[in-house]
Write an enzyme that holds these catalytic residues in place. Structure first.
Site, short mmCIF file in Angstrom:
data_model
loop_
_atom_site.label_atom_id
_atom_site.label_comp_id
_atom_site.label_asym_id
_atom_site.label_seq_id
_atom_site.Cartn_x
_atom_site.Cartn_y
_atom_site.Cartn_z
N LYS A 80 0.67 -1.03 -0.12
CA LYS A 80 0.25 -0.11 -0.05
C LYS A 80 0.86 1.27 0.05
CE LYS A 80 -3.83 1.84 2.80
NZ LYS A 80 -4.78 1.37 3.95
N SER A 155 -9.14 2.15 2.60
CA SER A 155 -8.36 2.65 1.89
C SER A 155 -7.26 1.73 1.26
CB SER A 155 -7.67 3.62 2.89
OG SER A 155 -6.99 2.79 3.77
N SER A 179 -10.46 -0.67 6.41
CA SER A 179 -9.54 -0.43 5.34
C SER A 179 -9.01 -1.38 4.60
CB SER A 179 -8.51 0.73 5.45
OG SER A 179 -9.16 1.94 5.64
#
Length: 484
Positions: A80, A155, A179
């Protein structure tokens, strides 16, 4: 030997260790797919290809000499965007950080590299990791490979989309408000939100911040439950300072045979109604579990009001992220909190109060949180896992207009603010519990549906094992059409 880009990281690592596949060839498979498929979904947004090639060649040379390498030796992967990777920028979607390379890897990235993973890029995020969509002014919009008109979640949306599309072998995400869990559900992959505090977030931060955040954790996303177990074995454990005083010793899975599991089930709740497509998929899974002789209980709950838990979570999660505010933002939220008053239970009003919370009030909320934590512990004396939704619906269409609480999703034909479904993140996450999301089927529109498997604090191995049992006998990862 030819490999499927959808092979598990566990299988890739085994093939590379046995020299049936070179690390360099494995990397080439994903780099080729990056070129051909990534433009459709914009999941991987920065790369370190030459460095990755060099690392892959070094692994191949070491294996040729008989050197024993780590459990992820040669597995190509991405992380990420919010994790520091030396030589790449960490922006969290903010333009002021665009192009500014960081000098040092996050601790989790160091551990992944030490285990032999070949990290070749980073995946997209929403601004400040604060949305269940994934778009920002630095890298643009990421789409769901199952339907590019829909979101991949957030996210860790780029992470889940990249895995589903077969662009990477393994991923690392983070989770404070689903997320990891929500993108895994939307994209049909596996995700694990660890028990709070067992995976160091060091280096998962902006501008050198070092303090761990309340509720927030880091954890893996993958295409199999075994991969979650493999990755957790690499990243979990204290940082260098904490390691002087404690060692992580997670318990083994409570059960290793499905029929022995004691399963609680929560299909929906009036606070955050869940679409029938999600409820029916989880219910079908539970019927299958019952046929396998597992004990399934649709009524058992921890002894506290879920609606109250949601109110406490919204206040605490907004307090946890309140340090990111500018002075202007804080002033605006303070004014709004005063205008709305304590009786206003709209998300905007609750967020305003959480963003400007007095420490005395936080302490009272924290006390209530820990009372709920003890209630969860009592619940898990008689149940091994609780099954519930990760989100209220399957992946929804892109919608970037207005504030998050103004954007509606369709739940059983009725509009629901997208922020309402944060209930399913906070119910367990606020109390430090681990959750594994596993794919279990599809909606009538052909969109993935996942189940959230909640376990007792430090029962990470139990939730992952339950996901493995479901994967072995019921449902698992399926590649999206057009990305074969």
């Amino acid at each position: 030997m030819p490999i499927s880009p959808f092979a598990s990281a566990t299988r890739l690592a085994a093939l590379i260790r046995r020299r049936k596949l070179s690390a360099s060839d494995a990397l080439d498979v994903y780099l080729a797919r990056l070129e051909s498929h990534n433009p459709r979904i914009n999941a991987v947004i920065v790369t370190r290809i030459e460095a990755a090639r060099k690392e892959a060649r070094a692994i191949d040379r070491a294996l040729a000499k008989g050197v024993k390498l780590g459990p992820l030796a040669g597995v190509p992967m991405t992380v990420k965007e919010s994790f520091n990777v030396a030589g790449l920028p960490t922006t969290w979607g903010l333009t002021e950080h665009k192009g500014k390379a960081v000098a040092e890897d996050a601790l989790s990235v160091k551990r992944l590299k030490a285990a032999g993973a070949v990290i070749f890029g980073k995946t997209n995020v929403p601004v400040m990791l604060a949305d269940w969509q994934t778009y920002n002014p630095v890298y643009g919009t990421t789409s769901n490979p199952w339907d590019v008109a829909r979101v991949p979640g957030g996210s860790s949306g780029g992470a889940a989309a990249a895995l589903a599309a077969g662009l990477t072998g393994l991923e690392m995400g983070s989770d404070i408000g689903a997320s990891i869990r929500d993108p895994a559900h939307y994209c049909g992959v596996y995700g694990h939100k660890p028990s709070y505090g067992i995976c160091s977030p060091q280096g998962h931060a902006l501008a050198g911040a070092v303090a761990a955040q309340d509720i927030s954790v880091i954890g893996p996303l993958a295409r199999s439950a075994d991969d979650l177990k493999l990755a957790m074995g690499v990243i979990a454990g204290p940082d260098a300072i904490d390691a002087q005083g404690w060692k992580l010793a997670l318990p083994k899975p409570r059960k290793t045979v499905l029929k022995e599991f004691r399963i609680g089930v929560m299909l929906s709740h009036p606070t955050a109604e869940v679409d029938a497509s999600i409820q029916s998929a989880i219910e079908a899974l539970c019927r299958w579990c019952a046929k396998q002789k597992a004990k399934v209980d649709f009524k058992a709950r921890p002894d506290f009001d879920p609606a109250e838990a949601h109110r406490v979570f919204i206040a605490m999660v907004r307090a946890a992220t309140s340090g990111r505010q500018s002075a202007e933002q804080f002033a605006r939220w303070s004014k709004l909190a005063a205008q709305r008053g304590a009786q206003d239970m709209s998300y905007e009003a609750q967020a305003a109060r959480g963003n400007t919370l007095l420490y005395k009030d936080w302490l009272n909320l924290n006390e209530r949180r820990h009372q709920m934590r003890l209630a969860w512990a009592r619940f898990f004396e008689t149940h091994d896992v609780l099954l519930c939704p990760a989100a209220a619906t399957p992946a929804f269409p892109h919608n970037q207009k207005g504030e998050r609480w103004e954007r509606m999703i369709d739940v059983n034909g009725k509009p629901q603010p997208g922020t309402t479904q944060m209930f399913w993140a906070g119910y367990s996450g606020m109390c430090y519990l681990p959750s594994t999301v596993a794919p279990i089927g599809f909606s009538k529109e052909g969109l993935p549906v996942g189940v959230q498997i909640v376990g007792p604090q430090y029962g990470d191995a139990t939730t992952i094992e339950f996901a493995r049992q479901v994967e072995a006998g019921y449902a698992g990862f399926v590649p999206p059409g057009g990305f074969e």
